[in-house]
Enzyme design. Sequence first.
Site: not given
Ligand SMILES: Cc1ncc(COP(=O)(O)O)c(C=O)c1O
Length: 414
Positions: A117, A194, A220, A369, A197
């Site tokens: 992401h 990270d 989420k 993203c 998900q």
């Molecule tokens: C894999 C992953 N990392 C990071 C993020 C960023 O999350 P946030 O927008 O809550 O900071 C997302 C959000 O879609 C994500 O799917």
Amino acid sequence: MLNPRIIRRDFPILAENNIVYLDNAATSQRPIQVIRAIEEFYKTYNANIHRGLYWLSQKASELYEESHRVVAGLINADWREIVFVKNATEAINLAMISWGLKNVGPGDEILVTVMEHHSNILPWYTLAEIRGARIRVVDVDDEGRLDKADLEQKISRRTKLVAITHVSNVTGVVNDVEEITGIAHDHGARILVDAAQSVPHMPVDVKKIGADFICFSGHKMLGPTGIGVLYISEDVIENNEIDPVISGGGAVKQVRISGGRLRVERPRHPWSLEPGTPNIAGAIGLMEAVKYLEKVGLREIMDHERRLTKYFFEKIGEEDLDQYIRIVGPKNPWGRAGIISFTLGEMDPHATAALLDSMGIAVRSGYHCAQPLHERLGFPRGSVRASFYLYNTAWEIDMLVQAIKNIVQKRWSR
Ligand SMILES: Cc1ncc(COP(=O)(O)O)c(C=O)c1O
């Protein structure tokens, strides 16, 4: 077995709107238990934490701290390893600022992957710019799975950090982060996982994975927006690798001026990284969300989402839609989470999503993203993404497949 029809009753938004909500990878819905916990905080014991001796403040402080414990319990961490932030993005930035600035220098390397992401690329890009370090990008294969040989070829003693996602937010591919942690540590590198998900959808055990940093977002995982988590392992903390570069009130034990000099004594983790008034209501809401998830069971949730994913692939086959639908990533339901991105023929993903919306189905379109991954896998205009959660039903998958069929019939069966 998890029954989504019973679970749905806890989600007022699903009862009030006639919508098939399949954008859970972007944000989930909230159960009434979470909404009530936040309401109760504001109605009955709202006060600032760690600053008052009166009972309102004591109760707010206790629950704020309790939330750290409950979140720690979810991922098998110690509560002192849990720092509350705004979201996963801020968590990664905090790791970059508090750890990266101290430990990464000119000539050092940071490994990211093509499937990240943007939130797990940009902070490291910024750090590399500031520090004169180098970013190396690990490739994926044509199905979007991590190219382990490429990782092993690119990692070296120069690598200071491996930043990798647990689950791709585009393909649902699940990385073996336990194994990758082993590889990183063998080379003397730290690893940030990270888990935005994964933590909401499957059991995650930080002790088993062994990672140094883990981040995720409350919104989420049935919690409110504005609250997220950065896990920093005890090893990193004890090794004195963290600088509390973001500081201020609440993140200090004593500030004294003696002999004309300023003397500062900092508190222990996590408070040294949580300056200022935090998102108290958010923490209380997140705690309730974690309790809800634990009550249903993370393994149950994972299995349920995998069943829905398998069902989607079966239905697409049954309806002969395979020739029109192009899946981003693995073309089968195995070894992936409940996230399916696709395009229909040459149709623009936004146009497809708008048509699905007109049929009452909420999905995401664009790059989600993750532009590098889309370009690597041959989807230069992005994709449409359907992502499932504990309250989604097989009937909703039927609706999605039927809607895809309608679009295909209108467009290609003339
Ligand atoms: C894999 C992953 N990392 C990071 C993020 C960023 O999350 P946030 O927008 O809550 O900071 C997302 C959000 O879609 C994500 O799917």
